[in-house]
Scaffold this active site. Structure first.
Site, PDB file in Angstrom:
ATOM      1  N   ALA B  15       0.824  -1.204   0.000  1.00 12.30           N
ATOM      2  CA  ALA B  15       0.000   0.000   0.000  1.00 12.30           C
ATOM      3  C   ALA B  15       0.862   1.259   0.000  1.00 12.30           C
ATOM      4  CB  ALA B  15      -0.948  -0.009   1.189  1.00 12.30           C
ATOM      5  N   GLY B  17       2.958   3.964  -2.834  1.00  7.48           N
ATOM      6  CA  GLY B  17       2.487   4.744  -3.980  1.00  7.48           C
ATOM      7  C   GLY B  17       1.978   3.877  -5.119  1.00  7.48           C
ATOM      8  N   ALA B  18       2.686   2.799  -5.445  1.00  2.00           N
ATOM      9  CA  ALA B  18       2.280   1.955  -6.573  1.00  2.00           C
ATOM     10  C   ALA B  18       0.968   1.240  -6.256  1.00  2.00           C
ATOM     11  CB  ALA B  18       3.374   0.938  -6.899  1.00  2.00           C
ATOM     12  N   GLY B  19       0.921   0.600  -5.095  1.00  2.00           N
ATOM     13  CA  GLY B  19      -0.281  -0.151  -4.734  1.00  2.00           C
ATOM     14  C   GLY B  19      -1.501   0.746  -4.620  1.00  2.00           C
ATOM     15  N   PHE B 119      17.457  18.557 -10.246  1.00  2.00           N
ATOM     16  CA  PHE B 119      17.929  17.305  -9.673  1.00  2.00           C
ATOM     17  C   PHE B 119      19.035  16.758 -10.560  1.00  2.00           C
ATOM     18  CE2 PHE B 119      15.844  14.189  -6.611  1.00  2.00           C
ATOM     19  CZ  PHE B 119      15.521  15.133  -5.688  1.00  2.00           C
ATOM     20  N   ASP B 221       9.915  -8.522  -0.003  1.00  2.44           N
ATOM     21  CA  ASP B 221       8.887  -9.565   0.117  1.00  2.44           C
ATOM     22  C   ASP B 221       8.316  -9.971  -1.243  1.00  2.44           C
ATOM     23  OD1 ASP B 221       9.338  -9.188   2.808  1.00  2.44           O
ATOM     24  OD2 ASP B 221       7.487  -8.075   3.168  1.00  2.44           O
ATOM     25  N   GLN B 240      21.241   0.890  -6.270  1.00  2.00           N
ATOM     26  CA  GLN B 240      21.714   2.264  -6.130  1.00  2.00           C
ATOM     27  C   GLN B 240      22.133   2.592  -4.707  1.00  2.00           C
ATOM     28  OE1 GLN B 240      18.988   5.956  -6.614  1.00  2.00           O
ATOM     29  NE2 GLN B 240      20.359   5.946  -8.368  1.00  2.00           N
ATOM     30  N   HIS B 242      22.761   5.691  -2.590  1.00  3.68           N
ATOM     31  CA  HIS B 242      22.524   7.134  -2.634  1.00  3.68           C
ATOM     32  C   HIS B 242      23.747   7.830  -2.046  1.00  3.68           C
ATOM     33  CE1 HIS B 242      20.797  11.070  -1.950  1.00  3.68           C
ATOM     34  NE2 HIS B 242      19.720  10.714  -2.635  1.00  3.68           N
ATOM     35  N   LEU B 252      18.500   9.238   4.832  1.00  5.07           N
ATOM     36  CA  LEU B 252      18.704   9.949   3.583  1.00  5.07           C
ATOM     37  C   LEU B 252      18.736  11.466   3.755  1.00  5.07           C
ATOM     38  CD1 LEU B 252      18.912   9.129   0.625  1.00  5.07           C
ATOM     39  CD2 LEU B 252      16.540   9.831   0.393  1.00  5.07           C
ATOM     40  N   THR B 254      18.222  14.284   0.984  1.00  2.00           N
ATOM     41  CA  THR B 254      17.781  14.327  -0.416  1.00  2.00           C
ATOM     42  C   THR B 254      18.779  15.008  -1.345  1.00  2.00           C
ATOM     43  OG1 THR B 254      16.106  15.165  -1.941  1.00  2.00           O
ATOM     44  CG2 THR B 254      16.408  16.418   0.056  1.00  2.00           C
ATOM     45  N   GLU B 255      18.773  14.499  -2.584  1.00  2.00           N
ATOM     46  CA  GLU B 255      19.519  15.132  -3.664  1.00  2.00           C
ATOM     47  C   GLU B 255      19.045  16.573  -3.877  1.00  2.00           C
ATOM     48  OE1 GLU B 255      20.043  12.397  -6.871  1.00  2.00           O
ATOM     49  OE2 GLU B 255      19.686  13.952  -8.354  1.00  2.00           O
ATOM     50  N   ARG B 286      23.648   9.702  -9.681  1.00  2.00           N
ATOM     51  CA  ARG B 286      23.939   9.202  -8.332  1.00  2.00           C
ATOM     52  C   ARG B 286      25.095   8.212  -8.286  1.00  2.00           C
ATOM     53  NH1 ARG B 286      17.823   8.584  -5.821  1.00  2.00           N
ATOM     54  NH2 ARG B 286      17.530  10.832  -5.604  1.00  2.00           N
ATOM     55  N   HIS B 353      20.152   2.283  -1.162  1.00  2.00           N
ATOM     56  CA  HIS B 353      18.968   3.112  -1.304  1.00  2.00           C
ATOM     57  C   HIS B 353      17.867   2.506  -2.166  1.00  2.00           C
ATOM     58  CE1 HIS B 353      16.632   6.730  -1.308  1.00  2.00           C
ATOM     59  NE2 HIS B 353      16.792   6.959  -2.582  1.00  2.00           N
ATOM     60  N   ARG B 397      19.191   4.683 -11.607  1.00  6.02           N
ATOM     61  CA  ARG B 397      17.973   5.487 -11.601  1.00  6.02           C
ATOM     62  C   ARG B 397      18.295   6.956 -11.337  1.00  6.02           C
ATOM     63  NH1 ARG B 397      14.943   7.610  -7.732  1.00  6.02           N
ATOM     64  NH2 ARG B 397      15.801   6.416  -5.998  1.00  6.02           N
ATOM     65  N   LEU B 403       9.515   8.003  -7.571  1.00  5.00           N
ATOM     66  CA  LEU B 403       8.109   8.333  -7.319  1.00  5.00           C
ATOM     67  C   LEU B 403       7.345   8.276  -8.635  1.00  5.00           C
ATOM     68  CD1 LEU B 403       8.182  11.293  -4.739  1.00  5.00           C
ATOM     69  CD2 LEU B 403       7.328   8.985  -4.377  1.00  5.00           C
TER      70      LEU B 403
END
Lengths: 230, 586
Positions: B15, B17-19, B119, B221, B240, B242, B252, B254-255, B286, B353, B397, B403
């Protein structure tokens, strides 16, 4: 460092009890690290945790009487022996794991989503930086539950009073210039309980690990209600 | 006791972002959908994404999706599939607008449009000046997106199974996926969920490494479940690191910090990225920046008592920028490094990462496996997000594309499930032997006795992965690593749980996760050992060059016999000309 941890396994225990653990403290150690050390000593010890950096909101616990997020609480700031209990007022499932169902239900009850009746533009709905600034201090809520489970009004009426977390969420949408459900939202908060059980005790503000201010949000809602009633 | 069963049209596992973006598509139809998550949805690791999501909106600087596509192909070191990349970069634009309509509180420009920041790896006009393509909600973009998607799913009354752990996929003899066996964590009871379509959206596996930016829950999983169902994992050697994790901790930074003008310095105060990437400097890709940092430290120019990290300088940006654009970073720096970024530089070092590889899918999220000389779809199975490999990231990536990946392909998977359900109106017959196999994975942990505890093997495993499958990889280090990992795997059957209680038994969950870490981690190490070239994040000092003649191909690792196969990169985009491989310089 000495830790006293609340234990309760419903398969075996009639009621919760405190168990002592001694943990070797490292520099920069957070309370979550200490709980993980305790779990290394006793794998049956249960608590929720995940991101370890204060954004997922899983590991809220009661520490020396105050609700805190374990992963961003340095143990060096805590008084010994450190007493760790589950959030107050919630049914205990096991050890530090509590049933948060009612907390989530109160969140869902305020319809925490953007309502837009106008047809959507092809691009973004425009919003000025100033209007967007109104959401700062509101949208960052991580739903850890530290606030609502520290609120005496929520302890007494968790089924009727929305609690600080849900009310902060309610104001987050009322404050959003893109949202078009102000009247419905305010109407839904009418009555003696949902909003008005807040007695500005301000425990929520004190414990919020993200530095947010639900009491102020509740005040804003009340002001808006007054303004709209005139 | 009889096994509890539930039936749904579609089952989504995970659950984040993708889910959630798959679920929201389905929630707007008649389909009955279940979303299973081992944590309450807003605890999913999407919540930790900071910098933002890429889309060529051109709100700040000129931009278009074709430039975004070029940067992504180049960033992938030409291992990404160009049809999927074109699809993603085109879809990025409506996807971000849809997010905004769903309530995401993006930061804003004076024009009222969505704020976009620079970025790494972004350019205008196919390799020209720096672009500003990353749409941001301060430095809490993932949090803002995840909460908005959850809120929309609450509105749509999506059926959530919160705190249910997926044990294994159920499949029939033809390889079709029939659903999954899951475990209700609170009661400790298993539940069989039958579904006509199952979407794996379980996220990453950073916990295979000891030092990682990933959450406790990122244990591979979904990738492990796929492996156990006989499905290979693609390009797992591409992991990757980071560049800027908080030194010694892994959280982390952030970049976006470098996007806002922060830069890296070594012991001598030198802005060393100027030597490694004269044009892009700190905003090089990266993999490039991570290798530069590790090289600086190896060559004795590290900072700190052990000279084991470098510094990220932010203080010159001023308090205003830092507290407006990077408030979360200031907070993390204070808490975990004891440093206020407004006044002092942050100690940083690369941290595990993101896995570029995963379950092979097409751009509609359908899982595809080699069959004869071609490929075929696994009936009833989808994958999206970090656990999947479409492949849009190839060997490396770009920041802001993860995202994007989860949202675009989560959505695409959800939409394809809708089509799929129109054609597949009935559940296939249940396959009892597959259910028994999944149950055995659970009951195995009921064994009593004095075996090794889970944590002991887990610690050794994660340390071995870190030492032998890290930023720089030689044949010697890698082959020793694979042997060690296999030896550790042989000890898995000796591991015993000491807590056999039912209610909210987190030790049991960690045991099941340990098996997933093993299956996923070994796929990384083994695929890495076999690839004899340097490409993107996979850096082999003993094979320092990219070797397009022999290695411009995707790896496929099978669990059965630790077997490798390879398949060609899809270099033909959907509508535009292909970007031919070039030397990759920043």
């Amino acid at each position: 460092m000495k830790f006293l941890v609340s234990r309760f396994n419903p398969d075996a225990d009639a009621r919760p009890y405190m168990q002592a653990f001694e943990v070797q403290v490292q520099r920069g150690m957070m309370l979550r690290d200490a709980l993980l050390e305790i779990k290394r000593l006793d794998e049956s010890f249960a608590f929720r945790h995940s991101c370890g950096e204060g954004v997922c909101g899983s590991d809220g616990v009661n520490v020396n009487g105050t609700n805190k997020l374990a992963c961003i609480t340095p143990v060096s700031e805590l008084k010994e022996p450190v007493e760790i209990r589950p959030f107050p007022g919630r049914p205990i499932i096991r050890d530090l794991v509590v049933d948060m169902t009612q907390f989530y239900q109160q969140y869902k009850a305020v319809k925490p989503w953007l309502v837009r009746n106008d047809p959507m533009p092809e691009q973004e709905i425009l919003q000025s930086p100033k209007d967007r600034d109104r959401l700062d201090g509101l949208y960052e809520c991580i739903m850890c539950g530290c606030c609502s489970t520290a609120c005496p009004s929520f302890w007494w009426n968790p089924e009727k009073f929305h609690g600080p977390q849900a009310l902060l969420a309610a104001w987050r949408f009322l404050a959003d210039t893109r949202d078009q459900a102000t009247d419905e939202r305010l109407d839904a908060l009418e009555g003696p309980y949902k909003l008005f059980r807040c007695h500005t005790i301000m425990n929520c503000v004190e414990v919020c690990p993200k530095g947010l201010n639900p009491t102020q949000a509740i005040g804003h809602i009340k002001n808006l209600m007054l303004k709209n009633a005139v | 006791m009889a096994l509890n069963k539930r039936r749904f049209d579609a089952l989504i596992i995970g659950a984040g972002g993708a889910g959630l973006n798959a679920a929201i598509q389905l929630a707007n139809t008649e389909a009955r959908v279940a979303v299973v998550s081992k944590v309450f949805p807003t605890r999913s690791h999407t919540v930790a994404a900071q910098g933002g999501v890429n889309a060529a909106l051109a709100n700040v600087l000129p931009d278009n999706w074709h430039w975004h596509m070029f940067d992504t192909v180049k960033g992938s070191d030409y291992l990404g599939d160009q049809d999927a990349i074109e699809f993603m970069c085109r879809e990025a634009i409506p996807t971000v607008y849809e997010l905004e309509h769903n309530g995401v509180p993006f930061s804003r420009l004076d024009s009222g449009k969505i704020y976009q920041r620079a970025f790494g790896g972004q350019s205008q006009n196919f390799g020209g000046a720096q672009a500003a393509r990353t749409c941001a909600a301060a430095d809490r973009t993932g949090h803002a997106i995840l909460h908005a998607l959850y809120q929309q799913n609450v509105r749509a009354r999506t059926h959530f199974f919160d705190e249910y752990f997926a044990i294994d996929l159920i499949r029939d003899d033809e390889g079709a996926i029939l659903g999954a066996l899951v475990l209700e964590i609170e009661t400790g009871e298993p539940l069989l969920i039958e579904a006509k379509a199952t979407v794996l959206a379980t996220g990453g596996c950073g916990q295979v490494y000891r030092t990682t930016s990933n959450a406790h829950i990122n244990t591979g999983d979904g990738t492990a479940m796929a492996l156990r169902a006989g499905i290979p994992l693609m390009d797992m050697e591409f992991f990757q690191f980071h560049p800027t994790g908080i030194a010694g901790r892994g959280m982390l930074i952030t970049e976006g910090v470098r996007g806002e003008g922060g830069y890296l310095i070594n012991r001598d105060g030198e802005r060393f990225m100027e030597r490694y990437a004269p044009n892009a400097k700190d905003l090089a890709s990266r993999d490039v920046v991570s290798r530069a940092i590790v090289t600086e430290v190896k060559e004795g120019r590290g900072v700190g008592p052990n000279a084991d990290h470098v510094l990220l300088k932010v203080d010159h940006l001023g308090e205003d920028i830092v507290s407006k654009r990077l408030p979360g970073i200031r907070e993390s720096g204070r808490i975990f490094a004891g440093v206020d970024a407004v006044h002092e530089p942050l100690p940083v070092f690369p941290t595990a990462h993101y896995v570029m590889g995963g379950i092979p899918t097409d751009p509609y999220g359908r899982v595809i496996v080699p069959q004869g000389t071609g490929e075929e779809i696994v009936p009833g199975l989808y994958a999206a997000g970090e656990c999947a490999c479409v492949s849009v990231h190839g060997a490396n990536r770009l920041g802001g594309n993860s995202l994007l990946d989860i949202l675009v392909f989560g959505r695409a998977a959800g939409l394809d499930v809708i089509e799929n359900l129109k054609e597949n109106r009935n559940h296939r017959p249940m396959n009892e032997s597959s259910v028994e196999a999944a149950m055995a994975r659970l009951t195995r942990w009921d064994q009593k006795g004095d075996g090794m505890p889970v944590r002991e093997l887990r610690d050794e495993f994660r340390k071995t992965m870190e030492d032998h499958a890290g930023v720089f990889r030689t044949e010697e280090i890698m082959s020793e690593g694979v042997e060690k990992l296999k030896a550790l795997r042989d000890r898995l059957p000796e591991v015993r749980l000491h807590d056999h209680s039912k209610v909210f038994n987190t030790a049991r969950i960690e045991a099941l996760e340990l098996e997933n870490l093993f299956d996923t981690g070994i796929s990384i190490a083994y695929s890495a050992l076999m690839r004899k070239e340097s490409r993107g994040a996979h850096s082999r000092p003993d094979h320092p060059q990219r070797d397009d003649a022999n290695w411009m191909k995707h790896s496929l690792y099978y669990r059965d016999g630790d077997r490798m196969e390879y398949k060609p990169v899809r270099t033909k985009p959907l509508t535009v000309e292909s970007f031919p491989p070039k030397e990759r310089v920043y």
